[in-house]
Design an enzyme around this catalytic site. Structure first.
Site, PDB file in Angstrom:
ATOM      1  CG  ASP A 158      -2.027   0.859   0.801  1.00  0.00           C
ATOM      2  OD1 ASP A 158      -1.929   2.130   0.997  1.00  0.00           O
ATOM      3  OD2 ASP A 158      -3.184   0.398   0.986  1.00  0.00           O
TER       4      ASP A 158
ATOM      5  CE  LYS B 174      -4.842   1.751   4.375  1.00  0.00           C
ATOM      6  NZ  LYS B 174      -5.556   1.672   3.269  1.00  0.00           N
TER       7      LYS B 174
ATOM      8  CB  THR C 284     -13.344   0.735  -8.028  1.00  0.00           C
ATOM      9  OG1 THR C 284     -14.088  -0.177  -7.304  1.00  0.00           O
ATOM     10  CG2 THR C 284     -11.997   0.058  -8.619  1.00  0.00           C
TER      11      THR C 284
ATOM     12  CB  THR D  22     -16.142  -4.105  -7.388  1.00  0.00           C
ATOM     13  OG1 THR D  22     -16.335  -5.137  -6.326  1.00  0.00           O
ATOM     14  CG2 THR D  22     -17.777  -4.313  -8.261  1.00  0.00           C
TER      15      THR D  22
ATOM     16  CB  ALA E 215     -38.728  -3.822   6.068  1.00  0.00           C
ATOM     17  N   GLY E 216     -36.018  -2.009   6.270  1.00  0.00           N
ATOM     18  CA  GLY E 216     -35.287  -1.178   7.095  1.00  0.00           C
ATOM     19  C   GLY E 216     -35.164   0.112   6.622  1.00  0.00           C
TER      20      GLY E 216
ATOM     21  N   GLY F 216     -26.898   0.538   2.351  1.00  0.00           N
ATOM     22  CA  GLY F 216     -25.735   1.504   2.385  1.00  0.00           C
ATOM     23  C   GLY F 216     -24.456   0.619   2.499  1.00  0.00           C
TER      24      GLY F 216
ATOM     25  CB  CYS G 144     -20.625  -3.125  -1.843  1.00  0.00           C
ATOM     26  SG  CYS G 144     -19.008  -3.956  -1.400  1.00  0.00           S
TER      27      CYS G 144
ATOM     28  NE  ARG H  92     -16.200   2.501   2.793  1.00  0.00           N
ATOM     29  CZ  ARG H  92     -15.388   1.674   2.054  1.00  0.00           C
ATOM     30  NH1 ARG H  92     -14.787   1.836   1.312  1.00  0.00           N
ATOM     31  NH2 ARG H  92     -15.349   0.554   2.874  1.00  0.00           N
TER      32      ARG H  92
END
Length: 438
Positions: free
Chosen positions: A30, A35, A86, A122, A255-256, A260, A263, A331
């Site tokens: 990385d 990190k 990505t 992805t 249900a909610g 989020g 992905c 996210r």
């Protein structure tokens, strides 16, 4: 085998640690020096159950290494995985492939001998072709194959998913690359994990199709929940009634407040853009994205309605900030839209999350972060359950009721029983449990 991960983020770190645990020698590369320094000290930059122990044991066994040098990491590797981010590109929603393309150039300059380059990130259909072109252009003499091997890891259960996958999708038509990938995943054959070989483009599309389908399933049951509230039905019973059908299955029918995470929002948008570019628009997924975006702020309106139509000057306690339990990932979390909408309406927010507070502070301002659910409830006019952490499933409800300024609970994850809550004196509302049920 000697394996290198380009990118020590969520996918790269989990995949690298698991491959090392199989007995392979893995180097995670990385460019973020902080990190890598933290990982060398044994500090894990993300929260994922079991990951810290898995990393520590394989570092100790000298099977897992960390470096900022791509040349050092790639030089003798038999397989090099591209596991960089990505993100959605600003302005048009397409996947930003700049990190993937740079990784391809860096790998081309560093590799020696026949190397299998594997896109784990992805990526849209055709990305493998572009990676191959970049490497061929950079190193015309290089001997290599480019393979697609999408990840299907759930945050909070990533190690189990890697070690006991439903399937392993490998996109390549080259026999030499198939042999390398088969050897790499051989430890999983004991679990009878199906190794599915496809063309490279098919593998790339399979990942997007899987996430879009799951996002559609979530959005479908959320809309059924809205209908249940109008007609007096119970969405949990509906979900059970259809989920017991083997053709449908019970997963992702809860249900909610909407989906989020890292992905689904990004991948559904990228699939839509790819489909539009190829003149094969996917209207269902376009609608899913639109409905999900609107749903999050609609949950804030549900809280406002529970408080009589106004939250101005009122204190709202929020339980759960991350997009799902057992992660610190904020996210596209529903809590962001919900809290922002409540603040826009004049509410004062207190919030608690078992793991996500530090990440939440980066995206949510003017929030008082507290250390327990009871501190969030103390003096609150309403308590909102946004994320279904286990720690919230068995709260001392009498204590909660006695601490609140008003006993209003809005349960966006349906973790409590309406009859129990009303019996304790709460004004209780939930999702998709209609007039007779809540």
């Amino acid at each position: 085998m000697r394996v290198t991960m380009i990118g020590a983020g969520y996918v790269g770190l989990v995949s690298g640690a698991c491959f090392a645990d199989f007995g392979h020698t893995v180097t995670c590369v990385d460019t973020h020096e902080g990190k890598i320094a933290a990982l060398k000290r044994g500090e894990i930059p993300i929260f994922e159950p079991g990951l810290d122990d898995l990393v520590a044991s394989n570092v100790k066994a000298e099977r897992l290494f960390f470096t900022t040098s791509i040349a050092e990491g790639v030089a003798d590797a038999e397989a090099v995985f591209i596991a960089v981010g990505t993100p959605s590109r600003r302005g048009d929603g397409h996947a930003d492939l700049s990190y993937v393309h740079q990784a391809a150039r860096d790998i081309a300059n560093a590799m020696s001998g026949y190397t299998v380059i594997v896109t784990k990130s992805t990526v849209p259909v055709g990305t493998g072709d572009e990676v191959e072109r970049i490497i061929r252009e950079t190193r015309p003499d290089a001997e290599f194959s480019v393979v697609s091997n999408p990840e299907f890891l759930r945050e909070g259960a990533a190690i189990i998913d890697f070690k006991r996958p439903d399937r392993i999708v490998v996109g390549t038509d080259e026999e030499r690359a198939k042999e390398v990938m088969t050897n790499l995943y051989r430890p999983l054959f004991l679990n009878q994990s199906p190794l599915l070989f496809t063309s490279r483009r098919t593998a790339e599309l399979t990942k997007y199709a899987a996430n879009a389908f799951l996002a559609t399933k979530i959005t479908f049951i959320n809309e059924i929940a809205d209908l249940c509230e109008k007609v007096g039905g119970n969405v949990q019973d509906v979900a059970r009634g259809i989920g017991l059908d083997n053709r449908i299955g019970s997963k992702f029918l809860h249900a909610g407040p909407g989906y989020g995470g890292s992905c689904f929002p990004k991948d559904t948008l990228a699939l839509i853009k790819t489909a539009q570019d190829y003149d094969a628009p996917i209207r269902i997924v376009e609608t899913v994205v639109s409905v999900n975006d609107q749903r999050k702020r609609a949950m804030a309106r549900k809280v406002i309605a529970a408080l009589g139509g106004s939250v101005r000057g009122k204190t709202v306690g929020v339980l759960g900030l991350t997009f799902k339990p057992n992660t610190d990932d904020m996210r596209d979390a529903p809590s962001i839209s919900i809290i922002t909408a409540l603040q826009d309406a004049g509410a004062v927010i207190k919030a608690h999350d078992p793991e996500g507070v530090e990440q939440a502070k980066l995206v949510l301002g003017n929030v008082t972060y507290v250390d327990s659910p009871y501190q969030a409830a103390d003096g609150a006019d309403a308590l909102v359950i946004v994320t279904e952490w286990d720690a919230f499933r068995a709260l001392d409800l009498k204590r909660i009721q006695s601490m609140m300024a008003q006993p209003v609970v809005v349960d966006l994850r349906n973790i409590y029983r309406p009859d129990e809550m009303t019996g304790l004196g709460f004004k209780y509302s939930s999702v998709g449990r209609g007039l007779a049920d809540a």
